[in-house]
Design a protein around this motif. Structure first.
Motif, short mmCIF file in Angstrom:
data_model
loop_
_atom_site.label_atom_id
_atom_site.label_comp_id
_atom_site.label_asym_id
_atom_site.label_seq_id
_atom_site.Cartn_x
_atom_site.Cartn_y
_atom_site.Cartn_z
N ALA A 10 0.74 -1.06 -0.10
CA ALA A 10 0.04 0.14 -0.13
C ALA A 10 0.97 1.36 0.06
O ALA A 10 0.30 2.04 -0.64
CB ALA A 10 -0.99 -0.14 1.21
N ASP A 11 2.04 1.24 0.82
CA ASP A 11 2.91 2.21 0.69
C ASP A 11 3.45 2.74 -0.63
O ASP A 11 3.87 3.73 -1.05
CB ASP A 11 3.98 2.22 1.64
N LEU A 12 3.51 1.64 -1.30
CA LEU A 12 4.10 1.72 -2.90
C LEU A 12 2.85 1.90 -3.77
O LEU A 12 3.42 2.15 -4.76
CB LEU A 12 4.73 0.40 -3.17
N GLY A 13 1.62 2.19 -3.41
CA GLY A 13 0.71 2.39 -4.41
C GLY A 13 0.38 1.28 -5.16
O GLY A 13 -0.20 1.29 -6.34
N MET A 14 0.64 0.04 -4.61
CA MET A 14 0.32 -1.46 -5.26
C MET A 14 -0.80 -2.17 -4.49
O MET A 14 -0.61 -3.36 -4.94
CB MET A 14 1.72 -1.92 -5.07
N ASP A 15 -1.52 -1.87 -3.72
CA ASP A 15 -2.51 -2.45 -3.09
C ASP A 15 -3.91 -1.94 -3.56
O ASP A 15 -4.09 -0.73 -3.37
CB ASP A 15 -2.49 -2.38 -1.69
N PRO A 16 -4.41 -2.72 -4.41
CA PRO A 16 -5.57 -2.06 -5.26
C PRO A 16 -6.93 -1.69 -4.38
O PRO A 16 -7.65 -1.04 -4.72
CB PRO A 16 -5.94 -3.19 -6.10
N ASN A 17 -6.88 -2.31 -2.94
CA ASN A 17 -7.76 -1.96 -2.12
C ASN A 17 -7.47 -1.20 -1.03
O ASN A 17 -8.47 -0.39 -0.66
CB ASN A 17 -8.17 -3.50 -1.28
N ALA A 18 -6.17 -0.85 -0.85
CA ALA A 18 -5.86 0.31 0.28
C ALA A 18 -4.49 0.75 -0.05
O ALA A 18 -3.66 0.39 -0.01
CB ALA A 18 -5.79 -0.40 1.47
N ALA A 19 -4.64 1.94 -0.78
CA ALA A 19 -3.37 2.78 -0.91
C ALA A 19 -3.33 3.85 0.04
O ALA A 19 -4.00 4.75 0.34
CB ALA A 19 -3.78 3.33 -2.45
N SER A 20 -2.41 4.01 0.67
CA SER A 20 -2.00 4.79 1.84
C SER A 20 -1.56 6.21 1.36
O SER A 20 -1.71 7.23 2.02
CB SER A 20 -0.80 4.15 2.70
N GLY A 21 -0.79 6.13 0.26
CA GLY A 21 -0.41 7.52 -0.42
C GLY A 21 0.80 8.10 0.18
O GLY A 21 1.45 9.13 -0.12
N ARG A 22 1.38 7.14 1.06
CA ARG A 22 2.62 7.78 1.78
C ARG A 22 3.82 7.70 0.79
O ARG A 22 3.95 6.62 0.09
CB ARG A 22 2.98 7.04 3.03
N GLY A 23 4.51 8.64 0.67
CA GLY A 23 5.73 8.73 -0.13
C GLY A 23 6.89 8.66 0.64
O GLY A 23 6.84 8.44 2.01
N PRO A 24 8.09 8.89 0.19
CA PRO A 24 9.35 8.83 0.79
C PRO A 24 9.65 9.87 1.92
O PRO A 24 10.27 9.66 2.84
CB PRO A 24 10.56 8.99 -0.25
N ASP A 25 8.73 11.06 1.77
CA ASP A 25 8.90 12.09 2.69
C ASP A 25 7.74 11.74 3.94
O ASP A 25 7.96 12.62 4.96
CB ASP A 25 8.76 13.41 2.07
N HIS A 26 7.01 10.81 3.65
CA HIS A 26 5.79 10.60 4.69
C HIS A 26 5.78 9.13 4.97
O HIS A 26 4.89 8.31 4.50
CB HIS A 26 4.73 11.28 4.21
N PRO A 27 6.83 8.49 5.57
CA PRO A 27 6.83 7.08 5.89
C PRO A 27 5.94 6.59 6.77
O PRO A 27 5.34 7.57 7.63
CB PRO A 27 8.29 6.69 6.36
N ALA A 28 5.52 5.27 6.79
CA ALA A 28 4.54 4.70 7.67
C ALA A 28 5.07 5.20 9.14
O ALA A 28 6.27 5.09 9.46
CB ALA A 28 4.47 3.27 7.73
#
Length: 458
Positions: A89-107
């Motif tokens: 999801a952090d990579l925008g690769m979960d079709p059901n739940a995309a967190s939208g977090r990028g390298p400047d906003h990690p989990a």
């Protein structure tokens, strides 16, 4: 007729693009890392992506099939040095739940308490891969032969082509063999370019441990060559810097002879820089690591002798010279390149040494012998710098023996060698000072002084 409805184009995957940028890897390098991690995780049936496919993931928002999103998340976690594992999801690769977090906003951190002291987060990584890599460690019955084979495959993975190492070997050998026939200012860009190419191989391309040692050896020998060029150009700081690098590369390659060759350059430079004690220390240090009876050991034995002579240590010079002459009896008359050894080099070093020790007749005899041998060399093996130094040693002997005209005539021959390097200039200037001190009223000396000023100013 109704046209089929086109599927809307997905937007670029900016989250994945950000993490790849943070990892510092190109698409090609990331593809290699991902392939390695797939094998280590036991996914030997998964088709590893090519760099162009990774480009589609970023530009077209494609989502690859499992297990690629999970393993890619682990790979980028490792490459980015994160303490908290990424998810698809952090990579925008979960079709059901995309967190939208990028390298400047990690989990946000969510490590288990027993992972707090684990800097590499091994347990998190294994869980991320799905525990597959842990299976062979638990029970023999659950071990996978494919996973075991993946370990061996991973050890031999490389981005270098077989021709890359062969080309480096040829380049280093060619630079050493033809060194004395090329002007230093023309050698520098060629050697520097190849040295940087090795640096790129070392730090931007995946390679095996064996290749790493070979790359370090080539890097070290190229730095030795660059140190010699710097010496010939009179760039003392560069001599020391490249000698230091050569020593470090030799240690990484587990090839101490590289360090020995570096000390050969350092000793020579110190001697011509009027630092004979530093020259002796460098030669002694190099001799301590040089393979016994190898070319570097022979050269350094002679370096020790002439350093003692420059220091005025008569007894120590004679002791060291005996060892060098023992080697001389077994050496070929003609050398081969920058890393070769020959009998005439020992004779040439004797000419310099006897001059420093005040034995003018012995210096003249040794210099005349060396000059005759250098002139007899076949053209590919000629050593113009060594010939010029021997001629200047002979000129010094003529000066000490009360023969200023012969000294000047011999020095003029040395200055027309066609390879005016810093050591030749330095020796010529020293001769000029000696002549002016001994024969201040001689017109020929004054004329030589003016000629030398013009020559050095070019």
């Amino acid at each position: 007729m109704t046209r089929p409805q086109q599927r809307p184009k997905k937007p670029p995957n900016t989250a994945l693009a950000g993490w790849i940028t943070r990892s510092g890897r190109s698409y090609g390098a990331l593809a290699v890392e991902l392939k390695n991690d797939l094998w280590i995780a036991g996914h030997t049936d998964a088709c590893p992506p090519h760099r162009t496919r990774i480009g589609h993931w970023v530009r077209d928002g494609e989502i690859p099939r499992d297990p690629l999103p999970v393993v890619l998340a682990y790979t980028l976690t490792r490459l980015c040095g994160l303490s908290q594992a990424l998810t698809p999801a952090d990579l925008g690769m979960d079709p059901n739940a995309a967190s939208g977090r990028g390298p400047d906003h990690p989990a946000p951190p969510a490590a288990a308490p027993d992972e707090a002291g684990d800097p590499t987060k091994r347990r998190t990584a294994l869980a991320l891969i799905g525990g597959t890599a842990l299976a062979p460690l638990m029970t023999p019955g659950s071990a996978s032969a494919a996973t075991a084979r993946a370990y061996a495959q991973h050890a031999t993975l490389t981005e270098l082509a077989p021709s890359d190492m062969a080309e480096l070997e040829t380049a280093v050998d060619g630079l050493g063999t033809t060194y004395s026939s090329q002007p230093p200012h023309e050698l520098w860009p060629t050697a520097a370019r190849i040295r940087h190419r090795v640096f790129t191989f070392q730090h931007e391309h995946r390679h095996t441990l064996r290749e790493a040692r070979e790359l370090a050896r080539h890097a070290g020998m190229l730095s030795v060559i660059l140190a010699w060029v710097a010496h010939d150009l009179g760039e003392g700081d560069l001599v020391q810097a490249y000698c230091d690098d050569a020593w470090a590369q030799g240690e990484q390659a587990d090839h101490p002879e590289v360090g020995a060759w570096a000390e050969d350059v350092r000793s020579t430079h110190a001697l011509y820089d009027s630092r004979p004690l530093d020259a002796l220390l460098a030669a002694t240090r190099g001799l301590a690591v040089a393979p016994r009876d190898g070319n570097a050991a022979v050269r350094l034995s002679a370096q020790v002798a002439r350093a003692h002579a420059r220091l005025g240590n008569h007894h120590e010079f004679e002791r060291a010279a005996v060892r060098a002459r023992d080697y001389q009896a077994r050496l070929p008359l003609h050398g081969t390149g920058l890393f070769g050894v020959d009998a005439v080099r020992i004779t040439s070093y004797d000419a310099s040494s006897y001059g420093w020790l005040g034995h003018a007749n012995r210096a003249r005899a040794a210099a005349e012998e060396a000059i005759g041998q250098y002139r007899s060399f076949p053209r590919p093996l000629q050593a113009p710098t060594r010939l010029a130094i021997a001629q200047l040693d002979l000129a010094q002997a003529h000066s000490a023996l009360g023969e200023p005209d012969a000294a000047i005539a011999t020095a003029r021959q040395a200055l027309t060698s066609g390879r005016m390097v810093d050591s030749v200039r330095g020796r010529a200037q020293h001769l000029d000072r000696t002549l002016k001190r001994r024969y201040p009223q001689a017109p020929a000396v004054t004329e030589f002084t003016e000629e030398l000023k013009v020559l050095i100013a070019r």
